[in-house]
Design an enzyme around this catalytic site. Sequence first.
Site, PDB file in Angstrom:
ATOM      1  N   TYR A  94       0.814  -1.212   0.000  1.00 18.89           N
ATOM      2  CA  TYR A  94       0.000   0.000   0.000  1.00 18.89           C
ATOM      3  C   TYR A  94       0.849   1.264   0.000  1.00 18.89           C
ATOM      4  O   TYR A  94       1.817   1.383   0.752  1.00 18.89           O
ATOM      5  CB  TYR A  94      -0.885  -0.006   1.242  1.00 18.89           C
ATOM      6  CG  TYR A  94      -1.998   1.002   1.249  1.00 18.89           C
ATOM      7  CD1 TYR A  94      -3.117   0.835   0.442  1.00 18.89           C
ATOM      8  CD2 TYR A  94      -1.941   2.123   2.066  1.00 18.89           C
ATOM      9  CE1 TYR A  94      -4.154   1.746   0.456  1.00 18.89           C
ATOM     10  CE2 TYR A  94      -2.979   3.048   2.087  1.00 18.89           C
ATOM     11  CZ  TYR A  94      -4.083   2.861   1.274  1.00 18.89           C
ATOM     12  OH  TYR A  94      -5.107   3.769   1.294  1.00 18.89           O
ATOM     13  N   SER A 185       1.353  -7.693   1.883  1.00 19.79           N
ATOM     14  CA  SER A 185       0.380  -6.712   2.351  1.00 19.79           C
ATOM     15  C   SER A 185      -0.641  -6.429   1.249  1.00 19.79           C
ATOM     16  O   SER A 185      -1.338  -7.338   0.803  1.00 19.79           O
ATOM     17  CB  SER A 185       1.091  -5.457   2.843  1.00 19.79           C
ATOM     18  OG  SER A 185       0.209  -4.602   3.524  1.00 19.79           O
ATOM     19  N   ASP A 271       0.754  -8.976  14.105  1.00 19.48           N
ATOM     20  CA  ASP A 271       0.530  -7.984  13.055  1.00 19.48           C
ATOM     21  C   ASP A 271      -0.627  -7.072  13.441  1.00 19.48           C
ATOM     22  O   ASP A 271      -1.773  -7.515  13.522  1.00 19.48           O
ATOM     23  CB  ASP A 271       0.216  -8.714  11.746  1.00 19.48           C
ATOM     24  CG  ASP A 271       0.171  -7.791  10.540  1.00 19.48           C
ATOM     25  OD1 ASP A 271       0.020  -6.573  10.723  1.00 19.48           O
ATOM     26  OD2 ASP A 271       0.279  -8.304   9.409  1.00 19.48           O
ATOM     27  N   HIS A 301       3.846  -6.693  11.057  1.00 22.88           N
ATOM     28  CA  HIS A 301       3.460  -6.685   9.647  1.00 22.88           C
ATOM     29  C   HIS A 301       4.633  -6.974   8.714  1.00 22.88           C
ATOM     30  O   HIS A 301       4.434  -7.210   7.524  1.00 22.88           O
ATOM     31  CB  HIS A 301       2.798  -5.352   9.293  1.00 22.88           C
ATOM     32  CG  HIS A 301       2.048  -5.378   7.995  1.00 22.88           C
ATOM     33  ND1 HIS A 301       1.106  -6.340   7.692  1.00 22.88           N
ATOM     34  CD2 HIS A 301       2.103  -4.553   6.901  1.00 22.88           C
ATOM     35  CE1 HIS A 301       0.613  -6.126   6.488  1.00 22.88           C
ATOM     36  NE2 HIS A 301       1.200  -5.049   5.984  1.00 22.88           N
TER      37      HIS A 301
END
Length: 323
Positions: A94, A185, A271, A301
């Site tokens: 992202y 992700s 996470d 993460h």
Amino acid sequence: MPLTDASLDELVTYRPDLPAPPDFDAFWDRTLAEARAAGGAVKADRVTDRHLLRTVEVDDVRFPGWNGEPVAAWLLRPRGAEEPLPVVVTFIGYSGGRGLPTDHLFFSAAGYAQLVVDSRGQGHDTPDRDAGGGTQWAKGFMTRGISSPADYYYRRLMTDCVRAVDAVAELPGLDPDRVIVAGGSQGGGLTIAVAGLTRVAAALPDVPFLCHFRRAAEMCGEGPYQEIAEYLRWHSRHGVEPAFSTLSYFDGVHFARRATAPALFSVGLMDPICPPSTVYAAFNHYGGEDRTMTVWPFADHGGGHGSNSVAQLEWLRERGLAP
């Protein structure tokens, strides 16, 4: 960083009942048919010398994505390798884009070709020209066009990613029967979507985002899911169910049900950005019989970082997908 979700014993059996929209398949069949009908050429220009690389060849690629619009990518191949090569089509996390070729040397060092796909509007080389009608509230992309599935940002980005797999057949030196999709992700969520929408040889979703939206929006204290919560904070009277109705067309759980390729997932049990239960929701609904979860018990993460990459190479070799 403490555990952020349920215990591992609870996670391995977590399989929430999340019905897909009745027209989910028709929506995506129509979306992809329209993108393919828009046409457009795949172009690749050799740019190795610009980056002073001696062991890989680099092409600057443009392929037609959403609405036939050109999407940027890097194609990296080990110099002098016997072709055609298995290719890892990589999607980005992202707020990031394809970056520089020197950011992506791992798979070519292992003998694979790699197509690194820019994320429209997030990277510098692929603008999101059709920024979508409808609503956007928070900064970022999670609420861009959230008032309608037709306008939602991830309709465009997921279409780009499917079209990247389509483009493999038109690029030199690649084996279209050995396409591996991968990413971490957001890239992991896009990997699951592509595996559910088109034929690939394997999928490597690492700490995937874009799964089980409602649970994620309700429990995340960090990261992009908060954009949804912020939007709903101001649209709670009439906006909650319409927003989650739109998001249901883009939920990794529904794509996972439709995927059949062998898949290696990963999850970090600490996470705070992609809660482990959201990852397991997609994993436990995954349609392919050959599915494996790599668990990083004390990871946030970042997951397994470089150790996860080694695990991916070993897993691909076991399935006959090594170069």
